[in-house]
Write an enzyme that holds these catalytic residues in place. Sequence first.
Site, PDB file in Angstrom:
ATOM      1  N   ALA A 211      -6.849  -7.697   6.604  1.00 49.79           N
ATOM      2  CA  ALA A 211      -7.323  -7.190   8.065  1.00 49.79           C
ATOM      3  C   ALA A 211      -6.343  -6.454   8.935  1.00 49.79           C
ATOM      4  CB  ALA A 211      -7.811  -8.172   9.036  1.00 49.79           C
TER       5      ALA A 211
ATOM      6  N   PRO B 156      -0.713  15.393  14.706  1.00 49.91           N
ATOM      7  CA  PRO B 156       0.606  15.227  15.194  1.00 49.91           C
ATOM      8  C   PRO B 156       1.579  14.140  14.297  1.00 49.91           C
ATOM      9  CG  PRO B 156      -1.176  14.811  16.794  1.00 49.91           C
ATOM     10  CD  PRO B 156      -1.768  14.748  15.660  1.00 49.91           C
TER      11      PRO B 156
ATOM     12  N   THR C 286       1.677  -1.170   3.687  1.00 56.39           N
ATOM     13  CA  THR C 286       1.693   0.215   3.024  1.00 56.39           C
ATOM     14  C   THR C 286       2.926   1.038   2.993  1.00 56.39           C
ATOM     15  OG1 THR C 286       0.926   2.529   3.861  1.00 56.39           O
ATOM     16  CG2 THR C 286       1.438   0.777   5.592  1.00 56.39           C
ATOM     17  N   ASP C 287       2.777   2.135   2.063  1.00 60.49           N
ATOM     18  CA  ASP C 287       3.991   2.907   1.770  1.00 60.49           C
ATOM     19  C   ASP C 287       4.489   3.532   3.231  1.00 60.49           C
ATOM     20  OD1 ASP C 287       1.818   4.714   1.930  1.00 60.49           O
ATOM     21  OD2 ASP C 287       2.584   5.556  -0.146  1.00 60.49           O
ATOM     22  N   GLU C 288       3.509   3.644   4.188  1.00 63.30           N
ATOM     23  CA  GLU C 288       3.671   4.614   5.501  1.00 63.30           C
ATOM     24  C   GLU C 288       4.886   3.845   6.103  1.00 63.30           C
ATOM     25  OE1 GLU C 288       0.699   6.001   7.572  1.00 63.30           O
ATOM     26  OE2 GLU C 288      -0.544   6.357   5.820  1.00 63.30           O
TER      27      GLU C 288
ATOM     28  N   THR D 265     -15.691  -4.943  12.555  1.00 64.52           N
ATOM     29  CA  THR D 265     -15.529  -3.812  13.484  1.00 64.52           C
ATOM     30  C   THR D 265     -16.141  -2.592  12.828  1.00 64.52           C
ATOM     31  OG1 THR D 265     -13.571  -3.024  12.136  1.00 64.52           O
ATOM     32  CG2 THR D 265     -13.244  -4.718  13.664  1.00 64.52           C
TER      33      THR D 265
ATOM     34  N   LYS E 103       2.159  -1.542  11.349  1.00 66.60           N
ATOM     35  CA  LYS E 103       2.194  -2.360   9.919  1.00 66.60           C
ATOM     36  C   LYS E 103       3.584  -2.772   9.421  1.00 66.60           C
ATOM     37  CE  LYS E 103      -0.418  -2.553   7.172  1.00 66.60           C
ATOM     38  NZ  LYS E 103      -1.461  -3.795   6.881  1.00 66.60           N
TER      39      LYS E 103
ATOM     40  N   ILE F 102     -10.524  -2.113   1.086  1.00 65.73           N
ATOM     41  CA  ILE F 102      -9.684  -2.779  -0.271  1.00 65.73           C
ATOM     42  C   ILE F 102      -9.961  -4.083  -0.312  1.00 65.73           C
ATOM     43  CG2 ILE F 102      -7.367  -2.906  -1.178  1.00 65.73           C
ATOM     44  CD1 ILE F 102      -6.611  -0.821   0.662  1.00 65.73           C
TER      45      ILE F 102
END
Length: 339
Positions: free
Chosen positions: A82, A277, A125-127, A36, A157, A12
Amino acid sequence: MKILVTGGAGFIGGNFVHHMVNKYPDYEIVNLDLLTYAGNLETLKPVEDKPNYKFVKGDIADREFIMDLFEKEKFDIVVNFAAESHVDRSIEDPSIFVKTNVEGTVVLLDAAKKYGVKRYHQVSTDEVYGDLPLDRPDLFFTETTPLHTSSPYSSSKASADLFVLAYHRTFGLPVTISRCSNNYGPYHFPEKLIPLMISRALADEELPVYGKGENVRDWLHVSDHCEAIDLIIHKGKVGEVYNVGGHNERTNLEVVKTILKALDKPESLIKFVTDRPGHDMRYAIDPTKLETELGWEPKYNFDTGIAQTIEWYLNNKEWWQNILSGEYANYFDKMYGNR
Ligand code: NAD
Ligand code: TDX
């Protein structure tokens, strides 16, 4: 205007660097990336010779290096992409997720505070909201949905987001946060669902679908995400969180079947494998705030976006085939070899 984009050699961030360098010839865009396994300078080839673009290699978690860079460059805006971004890797080894995603963010916040950055934007993030049940299609994540993370990745996050908001409240740092749903599009690293399935289907390899493939993701084309961040850093209200998503919910199985159909490959390539998991069931974003306050609207729907993306992978085989070797091949064997 001088903008620091961190993680600009990734998926992104790389698309965002292209967007900003081309759209704002008067801005200076500095791309800081540690390169990385997920960072790839090939992604920057189309902009590397532009006079308003510069690359710097370095670690956002290296305090001394970051402080020196901020002192020298005097950034107006920081956009932090990052991160360690892959959920499966965070299950294998969470520690680097704490180092980069949490400590790295705090180092950048300290530098932004010390050197008077006018806007610090955190790409989240939506997570961070956890997941939604499959049998409640009426539910969506809003900016006030409580944080309720599932994986080491999403926990790192969410932790970073809390530091960003704390630096606003406690130190008055002018921050914004965007929380976006799953992105897809050009330059997406082939460990993630869509590019993984495209590259493996093209090689007639098995396609590992976790569990029953019923999990739902809300897909957004990366260029719509870049437009949203561009809007938020210019017009977003300081201290605010903006959800980004385009109402493109699909089950993983639907996505994989769409890819197979477009490539004219058989569904017999699909292999159901052991579930991830803690696998989040459904993500679904309510982007009303971004639409009504800032006038954002996505340009792609999933059908046109995925067709364009598959076309890109067909036309840019060199970009992803170079990645599918060496260290990444070892990772893939470790992940899927014994399933
Ligand atoms: P990516 O893994 O493709 O890219 C991450 C980039 O960060 C790489 O270029 C890598 O080299 C760089 N990086 C890693 N550690 C670093 C460090 N310590 N210092 C400097 N650079 C470092 O990730 P992506 O998918 O482009 O995601 C970018 C951001 O967007 C992440 O913060 C991620 O959490 C967030 N996000 C991603 C999605 C998605 O669907 N991919 C959705 C919402 C939010
Ligand atoms: O081989 C696979 N098989 C499979 O069934 C892989 C890699 C994934 N999956 C499933 C797991 C998820 O339900 O597909 C879905 C998407 O998986 P990923 O591409 O790994 O993305 P996800 O876990 O949803 O997280 C992504 O979106 C949110 C990004 O990687 C994160 O960085 C972002 O924050």
